[in-house]
Design a protein around this motif. Sequence first.
Motif, PDB file in Angstrom:
ATOM      1  N   ASN A  10     -26.025 -12.241 -16.279  1.00  0.00           N
ATOM      2  CA  ASN A  10     -26.752 -11.688 -17.352  1.00  0.00           C
ATOM      3  C   ASN A  10     -25.708 -10.790 -18.132  1.00  0.00           C
ATOM      4  O   ASN A  10     -26.180  -9.947 -19.350  1.00  0.00           O
ATOM      5  N   GLY A  11     -24.382 -10.726 -17.816  1.00  0.00           N
ATOM      6  CA  GLY A  11     -23.622  -9.790 -18.460  1.00  0.00           C
ATOM      7  C   GLY A  11     -23.800  -8.345 -18.321  1.00  0.00           C
ATOM      8  O   GLY A  11     -24.648  -7.779 -17.275  1.00  0.00           O
ATOM      9  N   LEU A  12     -23.211  -7.436 -18.991  1.00  0.00           N
ATOM     10  CA  LEU A  12     -23.237  -5.971 -18.834  1.00  0.00           C
ATOM     11  C   LEU A  12     -24.245  -5.317 -19.631  1.00  0.00           C
ATOM     12  O   LEU A  12     -24.143  -5.623 -20.940  1.00  0.00           O
ATOM     13  N   ASP A  13     -25.107  -4.634 -19.095  1.00  0.00           N
ATOM     14  CA  ASP A  13     -26.198  -3.881 -20.013  1.00  0.00           C
ATOM     15  C   ASP A  13     -25.501  -2.456 -20.202  1.00  0.00           C
ATOM     16  O   ASP A  13     -25.256  -2.163 -21.431  1.00  0.00           O
ATOM     17  N   ARG A  14     -25.143  -1.595 -19.349  1.00  0.00           N
ATOM     18  CA  ARG A  14     -24.395  -0.369 -19.644  1.00  0.00           C
ATOM     19  C   ARG A  14     -24.069   0.236 -18.280  1.00  0.00           C
ATOM     20  O   ARG A  14     -24.434  -0.079 -17.173  1.00  0.00           O
ATOM     21  N   ASN A  15     -22.896   1.193 -18.422  1.00  0.00           N
ATOM     22  CA  ASN A  15     -22.493   1.988 -17.274  1.00  0.00           C
ATOM     23  C   ASN A  15     -23.549   2.840 -16.643  1.00  0.00           C
ATOM     24  O   ASN A  15     -24.327   3.272 -17.451  1.00  0.00           O
ATOM     25  N   LEU A  16     -23.665   3.198 -15.552  1.00  0.00           N
ATOM     26  CA  LEU A  16     -24.437   4.039 -14.839  1.00  0.00           C
ATOM     27  C   LEU A  16     -23.685   5.479 -14.805  1.00  0.00           C
ATOM     28  O   LEU A  16     -22.471   5.499 -14.690  1.00  0.00           O
ATOM     29  N   ARG A  17     -24.512   6.462 -15.003  1.00  0.00           N
ATOM     30  CA  ARG A  17     -24.096   7.898 -15.158  1.00  0.00           C
ATOM     31  C   ARG A  17     -23.882   8.343 -13.644  1.00  0.00           C
ATOM     32  O   ARG A  17     -24.567   7.513 -12.618  1.00  0.00           O
ATOM     33  N   PRO A  18     -23.134   9.570 -13.371  1.00  0.00           N
ATOM     34  CA  PRO A  18     -22.936   9.918 -12.031  1.00  0.00           C
ATOM     35  C   PRO A  18     -24.373  10.325 -11.307  1.00  0.00           C
ATOM     36  O   PRO A  18     -24.526  10.144 -10.437  1.00  0.00           O
ATOM     37  N   SER A  19     -25.087  10.861 -12.015  1.00  0.00           N
ATOM     38  CA  SER A  19     -26.707  11.318 -11.781  1.00  0.00           C
ATOM     39  C   SER A  19     -27.256   9.915 -11.249  1.00  0.00           C
ATOM     40  O   SER A  19     -27.887  10.031 -10.390  1.00  0.00           O
ATOM     41  N   GLU A  20     -27.241   8.653 -11.974  1.00  0.00           N
ATOM     42  CA  GLU A  20     -27.617   7.339 -11.670  1.00  0.00           C
ATOM     43  C   GLU A  20     -27.274   6.704 -10.159  1.00  0.00           C
ATOM     44  O   GLU A  20     -27.836   6.440  -9.457  1.00  0.00           O
ATOM     45  N   LEU A  21     -25.827   7.335 -10.033  1.00  0.00           N
ATOM     46  CA  LEU A  21     -25.272   6.695  -8.992  1.00  0.00           C
ATOM     47  C   LEU A  21     -25.592   7.609  -7.625  1.00  0.00           C
ATOM     48  O   LEU A  21     -26.241   7.117  -6.574  1.00  0.00           O
ATOM     49  N   LEU A  22     -25.622   9.149  -7.976  1.00  0.00           N
ATOM     50  CA  LEU A  22     -26.224   9.908  -6.619  1.00  0.00           C
ATOM     51  C   LEU A  22     -27.694   9.488  -6.370  1.00  0.00           C
ATOM     52  O   LEU A  22     -28.186   9.559  -5.316  1.00  0.00           O
ATOM     53  N   GLU A  23     -28.537   9.314  -7.392  1.00  0.00           N
ATOM     54  CA  GLU A  23     -29.933   9.246  -7.376  1.00  0.00           C
ATOM     55  C   GLU A  23     -30.401   7.869  -6.329  1.00  0.00           C
ATOM     56  O   GLU A  23     -31.374   7.865  -5.602  1.00  0.00           O
ATOM     57  N   GLN A  24     -29.286   6.883  -6.414  1.00  0.00           N
ATOM     58  CA  GLN A  24     -29.812   5.677  -5.527  1.00  0.00           C
ATOM     59  C   GLN A  24     -29.796   6.090  -4.087  1.00  0.00           C
ATOM     60  O   GLN A  24     -30.628   5.585  -3.327  1.00  0.00           O
ATOM     61  N   ILE A  25     -28.703   7.106  -3.778  1.00  0.00           N
ATOM     62  CA  ILE A  25     -28.539   7.334  -2.281  1.00  0.00           C
ATOM     63  C   ILE A  25     -29.917   8.307  -2.059  1.00  0.00           C
ATOM     64  O   ILE A  25     -30.562   8.424  -1.361  1.00  0.00           O
ATOM     65  N   TYR A  26     -30.095   9.234  -3.249  1.00  0.00           N
ATOM     66  CA  TYR A  26     -31.179  10.271  -3.061  1.00  0.00           C
ATOM     67  C   TYR A  26     -32.541   9.857  -2.870  1.00  0.00           C
ATOM     68  O   TYR A  26     -33.450  10.293  -2.005  1.00  0.00           O
ATOM     69  N   GLU A  27     -32.764   8.749  -3.513  1.00  0.00           N
ATOM     70  CA  GLU A  27     -34.163   8.211  -3.344  1.00  0.00           C
ATOM     71  C   GLU A  27     -34.208   7.333  -2.136  1.00  0.00           C
ATOM     72  O   GLU A  27     -35.155   7.396  -1.263  1.00  0.00           O
ATOM     73  N   ILE A  28     -32.983   6.685  -1.582  1.00  0.00           N
ATOM     74  CA  ILE A  28     -33.205   5.937  -0.436  1.00  0.00           C
ATOM     75  C   ILE A  28     -33.417   7.065   0.924  1.00  0.00           C
ATOM     76  O   ILE A  28     -34.100   6.645   1.608  1.00  0.00           O
ATOM     77  N   GLU A  29     -32.815   8.163   0.626  1.00  0.00           N
ATOM     78  CA  GLU A  29     -32.799   9.219   1.879  1.00  0.00           C
ATOM     79  C   GLU A  29     -34.417   9.617   1.742  1.00  0.00           C
ATOM     80  O   GLU A  29     -35.074   9.748   2.841  1.00  0.00           O
ATOM     81  N   LYS A  30     -34.879   9.759   0.561  1.00  0.00           N
ATOM     82  CA  LYS A  30     -36.306  10.446   0.566  1.00  0.00           C
ATOM     83  C   LYS A  30     -37.179   9.306   1.004  1.00  0.00           C
ATOM     84  O   LYS A  30     -38.157   9.629   2.056  1.00  0.00           O
ATOM     85  N   ASN A  31     -37.038   7.989   0.790  1.00  0.00           N
ATOM     86  CA  ASN A  31     -37.914   6.863   1.312  1.00  0.00           C
ATOM     87  C   ASN A  31     -37.980   6.600   2.777  1.00  0.00           C
ATOM     88  O   ASN A  31     -39.027   6.419   3.283  1.00  0.00           O
ATOM     89  N   ILE A  32     -36.610   6.729   3.211  1.00  0.00           N
ATOM     90  CA  ILE A  32     -36.722   6.449   4.975  1.00  0.00           C
ATOM     91  C   ILE A  32     -36.927   7.796   5.651  1.00  0.00           C
ATOM     92  O   ILE A  32     -36.971   7.938   6.975  1.00  0.00           O
ATOM     93  N   GLY A  33     -36.603   8.957   5.024  1.00  0.00           N
ATOM     94  CA  GLY A  33     -36.826  10.158   5.751  1.00  0.00           C
ATOM     95  C   GLY A  33     -35.404  10.477   6.600  1.00  0.00           C
ATOM     96  O   GLY A  33     -35.668  11.164   7.523  1.00  0.00           O
ATOM     97  N   GLU A  34     -34.222   9.972   6.388  1.00  0.00           N
ATOM     98  CA  GLU A  34     -33.159  10.009   7.347  1.00  0.00           C
ATOM     99  C   GLU A  34     -31.823  10.382   6.220  1.00  0.00           C
ATOM    100  O   GLU A  34     -32.204   9.886   5.262  1.00  0.00           O
ATOM    101  N   LYS A  35     -30.741  10.595   6.872  1.00  0.00           N
ATOM    102  CA  LYS A  35     -29.624  10.744   6.317  1.00  0.00           C
ATOM    103  C   LYS A  35     -28.924   9.392   6.127  1.00  0.00           C
ATOM    104  O   LYS A  35     -28.936   8.630   6.915  1.00  0.00           O
ATOM    105  N   VAL A  36     -28.120   9.412   4.828  1.00  0.00           N
ATOM    106  CA  VAL A  36     -26.989   8.366   4.587  1.00  0.00           C
ATOM    107  C   VAL A  36     -25.784   8.799   5.129  1.00  0.00           C
ATOM    108  O   VAL A  36     -25.490   9.898   4.694  1.00  0.00           O
ATOM    109  N   SER A  37     -24.834   7.972   6.028  1.00  0.00           N
ATOM    110  CA  SER A  37     -23.742   8.507   6.316  1.00  0.00           C
ATOM    111  C   SER A  37     -22.619   7.817   5.746  1.00  0.00           C
ATOM    112  O   SER A  37     -21.253   8.215   5.854  1.00  0.00           O
TER     113      SER A  37
END
Length: 354
Positions: A128-155
Amino acid sequence: MVMTEKKDIKSYNLDELKQELANMGEKPFRAGQIYKWLHIEKVQSFDEMTNISKKLRETLDEQFEIVTLEPVRVLISKIDGTRKYLFRIKGGAVIESVLMRYHHGNSVCISTQSGCRMGCRFCASTLNGLDRNLRPSELLEQIYEIEKNIGEKVSNIVLMGSGEPLDNFENVTKFLELISDENGLNISQRNITLSTCGLVPRMKELANMHPQITLALSLHASDDDTRRELLPIARKYTIAEVLDACKYYFDKTGRRITFEYSLVAGVNDTVEEAEKLSALVKNLNCHVNLIPVNPIKERDFVQTGKKAVERFKRVLEKNRINVTIRREMGRDINGACGQLRNDAMREEREESGE
């Protein structure tokens, strides 16, 4: 009255945040407190910053936003526990991330763009082509949200989801700085892999920054004609040019290069192709990662069978090339990159009557 857009506070590094606080007449230690709330405690509002005065919290809220992602869907593989996340970003588009559990820790594959404009033939992300670039905060948030979801650290982190990371160069390099900051999650750059289809100038620009991440090149063929069939970017940069950029990266960083090679039945998976690949990379400090291509319904590529994959691997090993076969993860939950996002977009179009 013209509304000014709030500043993205989670995309600031600590020094930049100190400067912002200084401009507000605040002492530097306040920046450290706020940075910890954002990147360690992962708060979603300034009201949660309990050691900050109410007046400062209100001022921050007037000038800054805390970027968050809206969780839309989580699919969990019954085969191996892989989790695939669909998040909604500002503007309404959706992106996907994947959690993979290994004996050495939790690894997350993140998207760097909403969609992609590279056009790689076997990848669902680019349909579907490019919609837009993700910001640094949105890159971080993918990890932060997953850590919160599983209650574990990402390594471990892999920048191999939707998008071409080097096509979003400034935001991605800022993310690498933030995620490895000792004041934040402090994930070692040696535990981060960035995958690129081969944007040669950006590969060299990245090398000049002397990162310690692993650079993974989507090679997928050992001659230019075949590679052009699979990756449109190969019409701009030859294999000789991308390999030269890989050598440059190794010379600048000392980090071994990974070559990703997606095996497509009848296209690039023969013994002859394996011999050609061996000759191409034999003098490089590298590792070859063989990937049985994930079939996607919008394309007609067929996955190479297990016997042919093993045969290809044996040829490389005979030629003393370091090689592994990527373990398939989450095959029962739309495993190919971009599939979940595309399915969600199609559902939304159908619901809206488009």
